[in-house]
Design an enzyme around this catalytic site. Structure first.
Site, short mmCIF file in Angstrom:
data_model
loop_
_atom_site.label_atom_id
_atom_site.label_comp_id
_atom_site.label_asym_id
_atom_site.label_seq_id
_atom_site.Cartn_x
_atom_site.Cartn_y
_atom_site.Cartn_z
N ASP A 134 -12.47 5.12 38.80
CA ASP A 134 -11.17 6.18 39.18
C ASP A 134 -10.26 5.28 40.27
O ASP A 134 -10.76 4.45 41.06
CB ASP A 134 -11.73 7.19 39.84
CG ASP A 134 -11.08 8.64 39.85
OD1 ASP A 134 -10.53 9.00 38.90
OD2 ASP A 134 -10.78 8.85 41.02
N ASP A 173 3.02 1.45 37.28
CA ASP A 173 3.32 0.12 37.14
C ASP A 173 4.87 -0.18 37.50
O ASP A 173 5.17 -1.11 38.18
CB ASP A 173 2.97 -0.41 36.18
CG ASP A 173 1.49 -0.62 36.15
OD1 ASP A 173 0.80 -0.76 37.31
OD2 ASP A 173 0.78 -0.85 34.92
N GLY A 202 1.51 4.19 33.66
CA GLY A 202 1.20 5.01 35.08
C GLY A 202 2.46 4.47 36.16
O GLY A 202 3.48 4.62 35.73
P1 ITT Z 1 -9.80 8.37 32.72
O1 ITT Z 1 -10.21 9.47 34.01
O2 ITT Z 1 -10.06 8.75 31.70
O3 ITT Z 1 -10.52 6.93 33.06
P2 ITT Z 1 -7.00 8.72 34.03
O4 ITT Z 1 -5.72 8.32 33.51
O5 ITT Z 1 -7.42 10.18 34.25
O6 ITT Z 1 -8.19 8.27 32.97
P3 ITT Z 1 -7.49 8.18 36.92
O7 ITT Z 1 -7.82 9.42 37.17
O8 ITT Z 1 -8.30 6.90 37.26
O9 ITT Z 1 -7.47 7.80 35.18
O10 ITT Z 1 -5.95 7.49 37.19
C1 ITT Z 1 -5.04 8.22 37.89
C2 ITT Z 1 -3.62 7.70 37.45
O11 ITT Z 1 -3.31 6.63 38.32
C3 ITT Z 1 -3.45 7.32 36.13
O12 ITT Z 1 -3.02 8.59 35.34
C4 ITT Z 1 -2.05 6.57 36.11
O13 ITT Z 1 -0.97 7.61 36.41
C5 ITT Z 1 -2.53 5.94 37.71
N1 ITT Z 1 -3.13 4.53 37.48
C6 ITT Z 1 -4.22 4.30 37.31
N2 ITT Z 1 -4.50 3.06 37.10
C7 ITT Z 1 -3.07 2.55 37.20
C8 ITT Z 1 -2.75 1.02 37.17
O14 ITT Z 1 -3.36 0.01 36.87
N3 ITT Z 1 -1.17 1.07 37.25
C9 ITT Z 1 -0.45 2.09 37.22
N4 ITT Z 1 -0.86 3.32 37.42
C10 ITT Z 1 -2.38 3.35 37.29
#
Ligand code: ITT
Length: 199
Positions: A69, A152, A150
């Protein structure tokens, strides 16, 4: 090669982890094991949400698995979007909409300090372990680059003058929040033999 399940539906995360774990593990995503549902992230911390995801899969399939997460923590927004990073601009929001909201909220703001934080929950022979990774940086005033995913395009890691989306993915995968947490996970996995590995 050893096999492990990464409890994620996010294909960008899956690709990053596969590249970080290259050579050591064959990593299966949720689609690969036939799980197509969304796991509701009802926790109030990254740790709780990571736990919910890995426990859901461990309970259903009884296989060693981990989840990640991640949140973007922005100092001048009191830590937002944090645990709500995926749905900052509302449920089902796109990456574009979430980035737009951050840029809007930070308009005219001089303090652009931020950090990405990742918590990995690993369920290994029914015991839970946590691994954390964090990287500090700043939020750019607009999008730069089209790599990564995301947030980035607006995150400039400390010590660099380009965003995660502008750098080669191999560099992001060496220095990122996810890379730091994953290296700790790998160190653990290399030291421990699972009951399910012994045949
Ligand atoms: P899962 O729960 O299925 O793993 P998710 O996309 O819902 O996928 P998270 O809740 O952990 O994952 O991530 C929250 C958000 O944070 C994600 O939708 C991205 O917008 C952002 N995010 C996560 N990792 C990132 C990264 O390495 N670089 C940029 N944005 C990121």
């Amino acid at each position: 090669m050893k096999k492990i399940v990464f409890a994620t539906n996010n294909k960008h995360k899956l690709n990053e982890i596969r590249n970080i774990l290259i050579g050591d593990y064959e990593v299966f995503g949720l689609q690969d094991i036939g799980f197509g549902n969304d796991i509701p992230e009802t926790g109030s911390t990254l740790k709780e949400n990571a736990s919910i995801k890995s426990k859901t899969i461990f309970d259903l399939y009884n296989i060693n698995c981990f989840s990640d997460d991640t949140g973007l923590i922005i100092e001048s927004l009191g830590g937002d979007p944090g645990v709500y990073s995926a749905r900052y601009a509302g449920c089902g929001a796109t990456y574009e909409e979430n980035v737009d909201k951050v840029l809007f909220k930070l308009k005219g703001q001089n303090n652009r300090k931020a950090a990405f934080s990742t918590v990995i929950s690993l369920l290994f022979d029914n015991i839970e372990y946590f691994f954390e990774g964090k990287i500090s940086g700043t939020i750019a005033n607009k999008r730069y680059g089209d790599g990564g995913f995301g947030y980035d395009p607006i995150f400039i890691p400390e010590g660099y003058d380009i965003t995660f989306a502008e750098m080669p993915i191999e560099i992001k995968n060496k220095i990122s929040h996810r890379a730091i947490a994953t290296q700790k996970l790998v160190a653990f996995l290399n030291k421990h033999v699972s009951n399910s590995d012994i045949k």
